[in-house]
Motif scaffolding. Structure first.
Motif, PDB file in Angstrom:
ATOM      1  N   ILE A   1      -3.483   3.561   3.071  1.00  0.00           N
ATOM      2  CA  ILE A   1      -4.234   2.321   3.305  1.00  0.00           C
ATOM      3  C   ILE A   1      -5.403   2.218   2.337  1.00  0.00           C
ATOM      4  CG2 ILE A   1      -5.743   1.124   4.950  1.00  0.00           C
ATOM      5  CD1 ILE A   1      -3.909   2.132   7.193  1.00  0.00           C
ATOM      6  N   ILE A   2      -6.117   3.336   2.134  1.00  0.00           N
ATOM      7  CA  ILE A   2      -7.268   3.330   1.222  1.00  0.00           C
ATOM      8  C   ILE A   2      -6.831   2.986  -0.194  1.00  0.00           C
ATOM      9  CG2 ILE A   2      -9.041   4.766   0.127  1.00  0.00           C
ATOM     10  CD1 ILE A   2      -9.170   6.339   2.792  1.00  0.00           C
ATOM     11  N   VAL A   3      -5.765   3.650  -0.676  1.00  0.00           N
ATOM     12  CA  VAL A   3      -5.302   3.405  -2.047  1.00  0.00           C
ATOM     13  C   VAL A   3      -4.813   1.968  -2.193  1.00  0.00           C
ATOM     14  CG1 VAL A   3      -3.542   4.006  -3.749  1.00  0.00           C
ATOM     15  CG2 VAL A   3      -4.755   5.811  -2.555  1.00  0.00           C
ATOM     16  N   GLY A   4      -4.010   1.507  -1.230  1.00  0.00           N
ATOM     17  CA  GLY A   4      -3.528   0.128  -1.293  1.00  0.00           C
ATOM     18  C   GLY A   4      -4.669  -0.872  -1.261  1.00  0.00           C
ATOM     19  N   ALA A   5      -5.654  -0.631  -0.385  1.00  0.00           N
ATOM     20  CA  ALA A   5      -6.806  -1.529  -0.294  1.00  0.00           C
ATOM     21  C   ALA A   5      -7.638  -1.481  -1.564  1.00  0.00           C
ATOM     22  CB  ALA A   5      -7.670  -1.151   0.912  1.00  0.00           C
ATOM     23  N   ALA A   6      -7.776  -0.286  -2.156  1.00  0.00           N
ATOM     24  CA  ALA A   6      -8.566  -0.155  -3.385  1.00  0.00           C
ATOM     25  C   ALA A   6      -7.918  -0.904  -4.540  1.00  0.00           C
ATOM     26  CB  ALA A   6      -8.749   1.315  -3.745  1.00  0.00           C
ATOM     27  N   VAL A   7      -6.580  -0.883  -4.607  1.00  0.00           N
ATOM     28  CA  VAL A   7      -5.871  -1.638  -5.648  1.00  0.00           C
ATOM     29  C   VAL A   7      -6.107  -3.138  -5.466  1.00  0.00           C
ATOM     30  CG1 VAL A   7      -3.599  -2.271  -6.530  1.00  0.00           C
ATOM     31  CG2 VAL A   7      -4.112   0.121  -6.047  1.00  0.00           C
ATOM     32  N   ILE A   8      -5.923  -3.613  -4.230  1.00  0.00           N
ATOM     33  CA  ILE A   8      -6.156  -5.037  -3.952  1.00  0.00           C
ATOM     34  C   ILE A   8      -7.624  -5.385  -4.197  1.00  0.00           C
ATOM     35  CG2 ILE A   8      -6.070  -6.824  -2.170  1.00  0.00           C
ATOM     36  CD1 ILE A   8      -3.792  -5.154  -0.868  1.00  0.00           C
ATOM     37  N   ASP A   9      -8.497  -4.469  -3.796  1.00  0.00           N
ATOM     38  CA  ASP A   9      -9.937  -4.659  -3.990  1.00  0.00           C
ATOM     39  C   ASP A   9     -10.276  -4.796  -5.466  1.00  0.00           C
ATOM     40  OD1 ASP A   9     -12.530  -4.449  -2.350  1.00  0.00           O
ATOM     41  OD2 ASP A   9     -12.929  -3.150  -4.036  1.00  0.00           O
ATOM     42  N   ASP A  10      -9.583  -4.023  -6.306  1.00  0.00           N
ATOM     43  CA  ASP A  10      -9.808  -4.107  -7.747  1.00  0.00           C
ATOM     44  C   ASP A  10      -9.422  -5.494  -8.270  1.00  0.00           C
ATOM     45  OD1 ASP A  10     -10.674  -3.134 -10.130  1.00  0.00           O
ATOM     46  OD2 ASP A  10      -9.245  -1.506 -10.267  1.00  0.00           O
ATOM     47  N   VAL A  11      -8.291  -6.003  -7.779  1.00  0.00           N
ATOM     48  CA  VAL A  11      -7.860  -7.345  -8.178  1.00  0.00           C
ATOM     49  C   VAL A  11      -8.875  -8.390  -7.713  1.00  0.00           C
ATOM     50  CG1 VAL A  11      -6.089  -9.111  -7.878  1.00  0.00           C
ATOM     51  CG2 VAL A  11      -5.418  -6.722  -8.170  1.00  0.00           C
TER      52      VAL A  11
ATOM     53  N   TYR B   1      -5.927 -18.958 -12.160  1.00  0.00           N
ATOM     54  CA  TYR B   1      -5.081 -18.195 -13.075  1.00  0.00           C
ATOM     55  C   TYR B   1      -5.106 -16.706 -12.731  1.00  0.00           C
ATOM     56  CZ  TYR B   1      -3.900 -15.497 -17.229  1.00  0.00           C
ATOM     57  OH  TYR B   1      -3.366 -14.558 -18.081  1.00  0.00           O
ATOM     58  N   LEU B   2      -6.306 -16.171 -12.468  1.00  0.00           N
ATOM     59  CA  LEU B   2      -6.419 -14.747 -12.156  1.00  0.00           C
ATOM     60  C   LEU B   2      -5.700 -14.403 -10.857  1.00  0.00           C
ATOM     61  CD1 LEU B   2     -10.140 -14.070 -13.126  1.00  0.00           C
ATOM     62  CD2 LEU B   2      -8.116 -13.098 -14.223  1.00  0.00           C
ATOM     63  N   ILE B   3      -5.820 -15.254  -9.852  1.00  0.00           N
ATOM     64  CA  ILE B   3      -5.147 -14.998  -8.576  1.00  0.00           C
ATOM     65  C   ILE B   3      -3.626 -14.988  -8.758  1.00  0.00           C
ATOM     66  CG2 ILE B   3      -4.693 -15.933  -6.272  1.00  0.00           C
ATOM     67  CD1 ILE B   3      -7.576 -17.055  -6.334  1.00  0.00           C
ATOM     68  N   VAL B   4      -3.112 -15.986  -9.457  1.00  0.00           N
ATOM     69  CA  VAL B   4      -1.660 -16.082  -9.666  1.00  0.00           C
ATOM     70  C   VAL B   4      -1.153 -14.933 -10.528  1.00  0.00           C
ATOM     71  CG1 VAL B   4       0.176 -17.480 -10.692  1.00  0.00           C
ATOM     72  CG2 VAL B   4      -1.625 -18.575  -9.339  1.00  0.00           C
ATOM     73  N   SER B   5      -1.859 -14.621 -11.617  1.00  0.00           N
ATOM     74  CA  SER B   5      -1.388 -13.580 -12.528  1.00  0.00           C
ATOM     75  C   SER B   5      -1.447 -12.207 -11.874  1.00  0.00           C
ATOM     76  CB  SER B   5      -2.215 -13.582 -13.817  1.00  0.00           C
ATOM     77  OG  SER B   5      -3.588 -13.329 -13.557  1.00  0.00           O
TER      78      SER B   5
END
Length: 459
Positions: free
Chosen positions: A204-214, A239-243
């Motif tokens: 969960i932490i790693v997945g959240a950190a990846v999404i958090d980075d985006v 554009y950033l959200i879609v890409s």
């Protein structure tokens, strides 16, 4: 010398040809300092029963701008005269004052580039050690954790600065945005060292950190637009959200077709590196694609690791990546520490005092705003919610990027900039020991379920 001199101006393009050998000398000396610092710090930290990465960060602080000045960087505001290496290189190379500045900037740029490669390799390794299927299982929880971890500190930080400290709106928004970041590199390394990377909490932490980075990239684009024009470029945000969404989903779907082709290519090759070279090429290509569409290169590397984790050669590949990571990753952690200047925490300097008061507020918001994310996880019984929240705390190099852009744009006052840097420092260094306390004793059994089920995935 004649064998390497034609190559040096190419490799060290930022330096003039006559200074290129001295730049190389500076890089070599800097790497010696990095490796000695990382190893000594890591060993001491391990002996004291702390995660070795904490020792590497602290060693970086000691050899960097805060103490010994052996490893300092222009982007942190340092000059050639601040580096204790420069007199040595000036004596060895007979450099002019202009040459000293040129050498300092060039060798610092190269070390920073190696550090970037280090974090790319680290995220590729973390991707290999993660389990895509497990990440997909916790994907909804990770997304909620990430969204709460961005929204809560951003709102609390921005509102608090405006109401309590009467900071103008745009600087307050910029400082609030700096609170949203999470350093996936630091957190994932600690999780790996604690044997918790494949636990439910770790995934969960790693997945959240990846999404958090985006999300952090999108927030940064918004506040950077505010800083430049006073208004938000809506099309750029869309554009950033879609890409970002398309890139991550595309990488996962692509992996389902790529794995067999990768194994077939590796099996046909007969020379050394037949597995690791194609894998690194794929990781760098994915990092390039991510960078090309204005995302973080580390997201591409992490996605590549997730893709290759699904192959039946993952164990062998993981073993071959570890020595490469051992060479490059310490450069990243030591340089993160070296770029930190603890001078901003000195209350004896009058201009620091206002910044320290703001820093105390930001640190409280930064910690609480991430810790509460653990309680946003739903549908999971017996999960360590405190560990999830603590795992999201460190800001690391990501927070320093916000501070650097805010400073360069002129939006941040000196006290506010010092407060953000202080917040980044403390959250970065508090997270590893706090994670240790949250998880308790390192558990070898934490990895056991994944190891027991691994043979079932092999053909």
């Amino acid at each position: 010398m004649t064998l390497i001199s034609p190559v040096q101006p190419f490799l060290l393009a930022t330096a003039s040809p006559e200074n290129a050998p001295i730049v190389l000398s500076g890089v070599l000396l800097s790497l010696v300092i990095v490796y000695l610092a990382s190893k000594v710090g890591g060993e001491i930290s391990k002996a004291l029963d702390f995660p070795p990465v904490l020792g590497e960060l602290i060693s970086g602080v000691l050899v960097g701008a805060s103490a010994l000045h052996l490893l300092v960087f222009p982007e942190s505001g340092a000059h050639a005269s601040d580096s204790l290496l420069m007199p040595v290189l000036q004596w060895v190379g007979g450099l002019t004052p202009e040459g000293v500045t040129e050498v300092f900037e060039s060798q610092s740029e190269i070390i920073s580039l190696l550090a970037e490669l280090g974090v790319i390799i680290l995220l590729f390794e973390i991707g290999l050690e993660s389990d895509l299927r497990e990440l997909q299982k916790v994907g909804s929880q990770a997304a909620i954790v990430a969204c709460v971890g961005v929204a809560a500190p951003f709102a609390a930080g921005t509102a608090g600065l405006m109401l309590l400290f009467h900071v103008p709106a745009i600087p307050a928004i910029f400082a609030g945005a700096a609170l949203t970041a999470t350093s996936i590199g630091i957190t994932s390394k600690v999780l790996s060292e604690l044997g918790q990377l494949k636990s439910r909490e770790g995934q969960i932490i790693v997945g959240a950190a990846v999404i958090d980075d985006v999300l952090g990239i999108i927030v940064l684009a918004v506040v950077a637009s505010l800083a430049k024009t006073g208004e938000v470029d809506v099309m750029n945000v869309i554009y950033l959200i879609v890409s970002a969404t398309g890139f991550l989903l595309g990488a996962i779907l692509f992996g389902k077709f790529f794995n067999n082709a990768f194994v077939a290519i590796a099996d046909k090759l007969q020379t050394r590196g037949k597995l690791v070279i194609p894998a690194l090429s794929f990781a760098f290509l994915m990092a390039f694609f991510a960078n090309a569409i204005h995302l973080e290169a580390i997201l591409g590397a992490f996605a590549a690791g997730l893709v290759l984790d699904e192959t039946d050669r993952r164990k062998e590949l993981d073993g071959q990546i570890i020595p490469i990571a051992d060479i490059l990753v310490p450069i990243f952690f030591v340089t993160v520490g070296a770029k930190v200047d603890l001078g901003v925490l000195n209350p004896a300097i009058p201009e620091n005092r206002e910044g320290l008061a703001i820093a105390a507020f930001l640190i409280v918001v930064a910690i609480i705003g991430k810790v509460i994310t653990g309680w946003s996880v739903f549908g999971q019984t017996g999960i360590n919610r405190l560990a999830i929240g603590v795992g999201m705390i460190p800001r690391g190099e990501v927070g320093l990027v916000f501070a650097g852009i805010g400073s360069a744009s002129g939006v941040l006052s000196k006290p506010l900039e010092a407060a953000i840097i202080a917040m980044v420092i403390l959250t970065t260094f508090l997270a590893p020991p706090f994670l240790r306390l949250a998880f308790g004793e390192p558990s070898e059994l934490a990895e056991q379920p994944a190891l027991e089920t691994e043979p079932q995935t092999l053909p």
